[in-house]
Design an enzyme around this catalytic site. Structure first.
Site, PDB file in Angstrom:
ATOM      1  N   CYS A  52     -21.597  -0.958  -7.873  1.00  0.00           N
ATOM      2  CA  CYS A  52     -22.363  -1.951  -8.639  1.00  0.00           C
ATOM      3  C   CYS A  52     -22.316  -1.639 -10.137  1.00  0.00           C
ATOM      4  O   CYS A  52     -22.808  -0.602 -10.590  1.00  0.00           O
ATOM      5  CB  CYS A  52     -23.801  -1.965  -8.144  1.00  0.00           C
ATOM      6  SG  CYS A  52     -24.818  -3.144  -9.042  1.00  0.00           S
ATOM      7  N   CYS A  74     -30.975  -6.715  -2.295  1.00  0.00           N
ATOM      8  CA  CYS A  74     -30.783  -7.057  -3.717  1.00  0.00           C
ATOM      9  C   CYS A  74     -31.665  -8.257  -4.051  1.00  0.00           C
ATOM     10  O   CYS A  74     -31.192  -9.336  -4.392  1.00  0.00           O
ATOM     11  CB  CYS A  74     -29.308  -7.363  -3.986  1.00  0.00           C
ATOM     12  SG  CYS A  74     -28.915  -7.414  -5.750  1.00  0.00           S
ATOM     13  N   GLU A  91     -28.696 -23.611   8.371  1.00  0.00           N
ATOM     14  CA  GLU A  91     -28.347 -23.515   6.958  1.00  0.00           C
ATOM     15  C   GLU A  91     -29.133 -24.521   6.122  1.00  0.00           C
ATOM     16  O   GLU A  91     -29.597 -24.212   5.030  1.00  0.00           O
ATOM     17  CB  GLU A  91     -26.842 -23.748   6.766  1.00  0.00           C
ATOM     18  CG  GLU A  91     -25.972 -22.597   7.234  1.00  0.00           C
ATOM     19  CD  GLU A  91     -26.242 -21.325   6.452  1.00  0.00           C
ATOM     20  OE1 GLU A  91     -26.360 -21.386   5.229  1.00  0.00           O
ATOM     21  OE2 GLU A  91     -26.369 -20.262   7.089  1.00  0.00           O
TER      22      GLU A  91
END
Ligand code: SF4
Length: 367
Positions: free
Chosen positions: A222, A206, A47
């Protein structure tokens, strides 16, 4: 008056989580080396490396880092220079400093075990709320949402969220909505797929430019797509302004009688750009660089082609100037005084933390 944003109702059914989880299991990424583990050390490392950095780049660094520091104890016991050397080229070096500090805190204050809950993880150095959520969700199945930049973009479009994401209050509001979109009573496997699904959707479908809505599992939900306003989201008023700066680098080189090449490097001061890394002496102009040299050496200065390098807040133009000298202790360097520097063997550069453009200048890959 505009209706308040909601994650339920006709605009956005609650099956967002189910669609996302199913899609991730069938079409999401599943072969990244930091997946399929519940080890907080490995998830945390991935991360932190992935913040501001492409997956393709992290794929090179992650296995090397783990091979050298396979657990939090080994990382905590390392020297800062060892950590910096392995991070060299990944950029955003405060991440490496925080990573090292965090490992030491985990070992010294938590017995070498990362806290399980997101709110406790956030108290550790360099672990922000989204990173904490990712570790808690992946490793312990905690019902908590990530909300990094990619995820904020997805949700802003999905919900046609028109709050200004340059403002912390809007970021918090969007995060509350992300929490509301979590699956009800998820299993650990559900939380893993949901969290990974959000990451995959933001990274592969996206995307910032040209989102591939035809491949999107939540296209039917959406709101930005339905209203033809995708390019209006996310709303972010503050655009990053980068300052332009030119740096002249003195690449002082010495090759001894045995053909061993050495470079004169200084440790960069903290705080500041490339703090703690090794770098040739930096000058603000060629005039200043020449003025700092013994007169006998000035004529040997060999300016090289300039190199552009982008940092978060700066556009650097680096002007390398090579200067081959006879080496330490010789008369030509008698007037040279630089207590901040040291000679480093070219063969030992890999063991030193160097900024990526400096490494390329001193040790080009095809040399
Ligand atoms: Fe993004 Fe398009 Fe999916 Fe909406 S439909 S979330 S804009 S990819």
């Amino acid at each position: 008056m505009k209706a308040p944003l909601t994650t339920s109702g006709p605009g956005l059914p609650l099956d967002f989580a189910r669609r996302l989880i199913d899609w991730q299991r069938c079409h999401g990424r599943s072969a990244l080396p930091w997946q399929h583990t519940h080890d907080p050390y490995r998830v945390w490392l991935s991360e932190v490396m992935l913040q501001q950095t492409q997956v393709s780049t992290v794929l090179h660094y992650y296995p090397r880092f783990l091979a050298r520091f396979p657990d939090v104890q080994r990382l905590a016991a390392a020297t800062p220079d060892e950590v910096m050397a392995l991070w060299s080229g990944l950029g955003y070096y405060s991440r490496a400093r925080n990573l090292h500090r965090c490992a030491q805190v985990v070992v010294q204050e938590h017995g070498g075990v990362f806290p399980a809950r997101a709110e406790l993880l956030q108290a550790l150095p360099g672990i922000g709320a989204s990173t904490a959520a990712a570790i808690a969700a992946f490793c312990h199945g905690e019902r908590v949402s990530i909300a990094d930049g990619n995820v904020r973009r997805v949700l802003a479009r999905l919900l046609a969220f028109d709050g200004d994401l340059a403002r912390p209050a809007s970021q918090r509001a969007l995060w509350d909505l992300a929490q509301a979109l979590l699956p009800e009573q998820p299993t650990h496997a559900d939380m893993t797929a949901h969290t990974q699904g959000l990451m995959d959707l933001g990274a592969t479908v996206c995307t910032r430019t040209r989102p591939q809505c035809e491949r999107c599992p939540v296209a039917g939900l959406c709101q930005a797509r339905a209203s033809g306003t995708i390019d209006r989201f996310p709303v972010k008023s503050r655009t990053l302004k980068r300052r332009h700066e030119s740096w002249w680098l003195l690449l002082l080189q010495h090759r001894d009688a045995h053909g061993v090449t050495r470079w004169w490097l200084q440790r960069r001061p903290a705080p500041g750009i490339w703090a703690g890394l090794f770098c040739p002496p930096v000058f603000e102009s060629e005039t200043a660089l020449r003025a700092g040299l013994p007169p006998a050496l000035v004529d040997r200065l060999a300016p090289q082609a300039a190199v552009a390098h982008s940092l978060t807040h700066r556009e650097l133009r680096l002007h390398p100037c090579v200067l081959a000298c006879d080496g330490p202790g010789t008369p030509e360097l008698a007037a040279w005084s630089d207590p901040a520097g040291q000679w480093v063997d070219a063969a030992a550069l890999a063991e030193h933390g160097l900024p990526a453009p400096v490494r390329l200048l001193l040790a080009p890959p095809d040399a």
